[in-house]
Design a protein around this motif. Structure first.
Motif, PDB file in Angstrom:
ATOM      1  N   PRO A   1       8.592   9.021   6.055  1.00  0.00           N
ATOM      2  CA  PRO A   1       7.968   7.798   5.524  1.00  0.00           C
ATOM      3  C   PRO A   1       7.095   7.082   6.561  1.00  0.00           C
ATOM      4  O   PRO A   1       6.003   6.605   6.229  1.00  0.00           O
ATOM      5  CB  PRO A   1       9.167   6.927   5.116  1.00  0.00           C
ATOM      6  CG  PRO A   1      10.262   7.898   4.849  1.00  0.00           C
ATOM      7  CD  PRO A   1      10.044   9.014   5.825  1.00  0.00           C
ATOM      8  N   GLY A   2       7.542   7.012   7.800  1.00  0.00           N
ATOM      9  CA  GLY A   2       6.726   6.382   8.844  1.00  0.00           C
ATOM     10  C   GLY A   2       5.446   7.153   9.106  1.00  0.00           C
ATOM     11  O   GLY A   2       4.387   6.561   9.347  1.00  0.00           O
ATOM     12  N   LEU A   3       5.505   8.477   9.045  1.00  0.00           N
ATOM     13  CA  LEU A   3       4.321   9.307   9.239  1.00  0.00           C
ATOM     14  C   LEU A   3       3.313   9.088   8.121  1.00  0.00           C
ATOM     15  O   LEU A   3       2.110   8.995   8.369  1.00  0.00           O
ATOM     16  CB  LEU A   3       4.728  10.782   9.316  1.00  0.00           C
ATOM     17  CG  LEU A   3       3.603  11.790   9.495  1.00  0.00           C
ATOM     18  CD1 LEU A   3       2.932  11.589  10.847  1.00  0.00           C
ATOM     19  CD2 LEU A   3       4.145  13.194   9.374  1.00  0.00           C
ATOM     20  N   ILE A   4       3.794   8.969   6.894  1.00  0.00           N
ATOM     21  CA  ILE A   4       2.895   8.731   5.757  1.00  0.00           C
ATOM     22  C   ILE A   4       2.232   7.364   5.890  1.00  0.00           C
ATOM     23  O   ILE A   4       1.033   7.220   5.646  1.00  0.00           O
ATOM     24  CB  ILE A   4       3.662   8.879   4.427  1.00  0.00           C
ATOM     25  CG1 ILE A   4       4.061  10.345   4.226  1.00  0.00           C
ATOM     26  CG2 ILE A   4       2.820   8.389   3.254  1.00  0.00           C
ATOM     27  CD1 ILE A   4       4.956  10.593   3.052  1.00  0.00           C
ATOM     28  N   LYS A   5       3.004   6.339   6.296  1.00  0.00           N
ATOM     29  CA  LYS A   5       2.416   5.011   6.512  1.00  0.00           C
ATOM     30  C   LYS A   5       1.348   5.070   7.595  1.00  0.00           C
ATOM     31  O   LYS A   5       0.301   4.437   7.482  1.00  0.00           O
ATOM     32  CB  LYS A   5       3.500   4.011   6.911  1.00  0.00           C
ATOM     33  CG  LYS A   5       4.383   3.578   5.775  1.00  0.00           C
ATOM     34  CD  LYS A   5       5.419   2.585   6.265  1.00  0.00           C
ATOM     35  CE  LYS A   5       6.402   2.236   5.178  1.00  0.00           C
ATOM     36  NZ  LYS A   5       7.454   1.314   5.662  1.00  0.00           N
ATOM     37  N   LEU A   6       1.603   5.827   8.650  1.00  0.00           N
ATOM     38  CA  LEU A   6       0.639   5.949   9.735  1.00  0.00           C
ATOM     39  C   LEU A   6      -0.639   6.640   9.268  1.00  0.00           C
ATOM     40  O   LEU A   6      -1.744   6.217   9.625  1.00  0.00           O
ATOM     41  CB  LEU A   6       1.256   6.731  10.899  1.00  0.00           C
ATOM     42  CG  LEU A   6       0.346   7.007  12.083  1.00  0.00           C
ATOM     43  CD1 LEU A   6       0.039   5.709  12.804  1.00  0.00           C
ATOM     44  CD2 LEU A   6       0.994   7.993  13.015  1.00  0.00           C
ATOM     45  N   LEU A   7      -0.503   7.682   8.455  1.00  0.00           N
ATOM     46  CA  LEU A   7      -1.681   8.407   7.989  1.00  0.00           C
ATOM     47  C   LEU A   7      -2.566   7.565   7.082  1.00  0.00           C
ATOM     48  O   LEU A   7      -3.784   7.746   7.050  1.00  0.00           O
ATOM     49  CB  LEU A   7      -1.252   9.684   7.266  1.00  0.00           C
ATOM     50  CG  LEU A   7      -0.669  10.776   8.150  1.00  0.00           C
ATOM     51  CD1 LEU A   7      -0.182  11.940   7.298  1.00  0.00           C
ATOM     52  CD2 LEU A   7      -1.688  11.259   9.155  1.00  0.00           C
ATOM     53  N   PHE A   8      -1.971   6.642   6.337  1.00  0.00           N
ATOM     54  CA  PHE A   8      -2.741   5.811   5.420  1.00  0.00           C
ATOM     55  C   PHE A   8      -3.001   4.410   5.980  1.00  0.00           C
ATOM     56  O   PHE A   8      -3.317   3.492   5.237  1.00  0.00           O
ATOM     57  CB  PHE A   8      -2.040   5.726   4.058  1.00  0.00           C
ATOM     58  CG  PHE A   8      -2.064   7.027   3.326  1.00  0.00           C
ATOM     59  CD1 PHE A   8      -3.236   7.496   2.757  1.00  0.00           C
ATOM     60  CD2 PHE A   8      -0.927   7.804   3.228  1.00  0.00           C
ATOM     61  CE1 PHE A   8      -3.272   8.710   2.091  1.00  0.00           C
ATOM     62  CE2 PHE A   8      -0.945   9.015   2.563  1.00  0.00           C
ATOM     63  CZ  PHE A   8      -2.121   9.465   1.992  1.00  0.00           C
ATOM     64  N   ASN A   9      -2.909   4.268   7.281  1.00  0.00           N
ATOM     65  CA  ASN A   9      -3.157   3.001   7.951  1.00  0.00           C
ATOM     66  C   ASN A   9      -4.672   2.756   8.031  1.00  0.00           C
ATOM     67  O   ASN A   9      -5.439   3.650   8.353  1.00  0.00           O
ATOM     68  CB  ASN A   9      -2.550   3.048   9.358  1.00  0.00           C
ATOM     69  CG  ASN A   9      -2.529   1.689  10.003  1.00  0.00           C
ATOM     70  OD1 ASN A   9      -3.111   0.751   9.512  1.00  0.00           O
ATOM     71  ND2 ASN A   9      -1.832   1.610  11.123  1.00  0.00           N
ATOM     72  N   ASN A  10      -5.102   1.521   7.737  1.00  0.00           N
ATOM     73  CA  ASN A  10      -6.530   1.199   7.752  1.00  0.00           C
ATOM     74  C   ASN A  10      -7.116   1.323   9.152  1.00  0.00           C
ATOM     75  O   ASN A  10      -8.280   1.684   9.318  1.00  0.00           O
ATOM     76  CB  ASN A  10      -6.755  -0.217   7.217  1.00  0.00           C
ATOM     77  CG  ASN A  10      -6.505  -0.295   5.731  1.00  0.00           C
ATOM     78  OD1 ASN A  10      -6.615   0.713   5.037  1.00  0.00           O
ATOM     79  ND2 ASN A  10      -6.160  -1.470   5.240  1.00  0.00           N
ATOM     80  N   THR A  11      -6.353   1.021  10.186  1.00  0.00           N
ATOM     81  CA  THR A  11      -6.845   1.121  11.553  1.00  0.00           C
ATOM     82  C   THR A  11      -7.187   2.570  11.890  1.00  0.00           C
ATOM     83  O   THR A  11      -8.189   2.840  12.555  1.00  0.00           O
ATOM     84  CB  THR A  11      -5.780   0.595  12.541  1.00  0.00           C
ATOM     85  OG1 THR A  11      -5.383  -0.700  12.122  1.00  0.00           O
ATOM     86  CG2 THR A  11      -6.329   0.551  13.940  1.00  0.00           C
ATOM     87  N   LEU A  12      -6.389   3.503  11.427  1.00  0.00           N
ATOM     88  CA  LEU A  12      -6.650   4.915  11.675  1.00  0.00           C
ATOM     89  C   LEU A  12      -7.947   5.340  11.006  1.00  0.00           C
ATOM     90  O   LEU A  12      -8.758   6.052  11.603  1.00  0.00           O
ATOM     91  CB  LEU A  12      -5.486   5.764  11.180  1.00  0.00           C
ATOM     92  CG  LEU A  12      -5.575   7.259  11.450  1.00  0.00           C
ATOM     93  CD1 LEU A  12      -5.512   7.511  12.951  1.00  0.00           C
ATOM     94  CD2 LEU A  12      -4.451   7.993  10.767  1.00  0.00           C
TER      95      LEU A  12
END
Length: 103
Positions: free
Chosen positions: A80-91
């Motif tokens: 779940p944390g990896l998915i949140k990171l992948l869909f982060n606007n900053t990224l």
């Protein structure tokens, strides 16, 4: 001794029923097996037309790694944390800036 005889008798009846119907069952199994192998063969032929051997090997080892990672409980808890990171606007913003600089 009689119980053993009855058990063997029932077993023989079951085996006779199976052998009488086995032709149609085996034909169906062979048809399913043939259809499945043809589908897999055609899929691999299409993959080899699109990708070269190096890309296919990378894909194979990536799938093996993902299966192994999902078999570890600690790694599954991090998904779940990896998915949140992948869909982060900053990224997304950082990727767009990087792409703009090198295009």
């Amino acid at each position: 001794m009689i119980a053993l005889y009855n058990y063997n008798d029932k077993l023989m009846i079951i085996l006779n029923v199976i052998t009488e119907n086995s032709n149609t069952v085996f034909i169906k199994i062979i048809q399913i097996f043939t259809t499945t192998t043809n589908f897999i063969r055609d899929g691999f032929n299409n993959l080899s037309q699109v990708f070269n051997n190096r890309e296919l090997a990378i894909g194979f080892w990536l799938i093996v790694f993902i299966i192994f990672a999902l078999s570890v409980k600690g790694a599954r808890e991090q998904i779940p944390g990896l998915i949140k990171l992948l869909f982060n606007n900053t990224l997304y913003f950082g990727t767009l800036v990087w792409a703009y600089m090198y295009i």
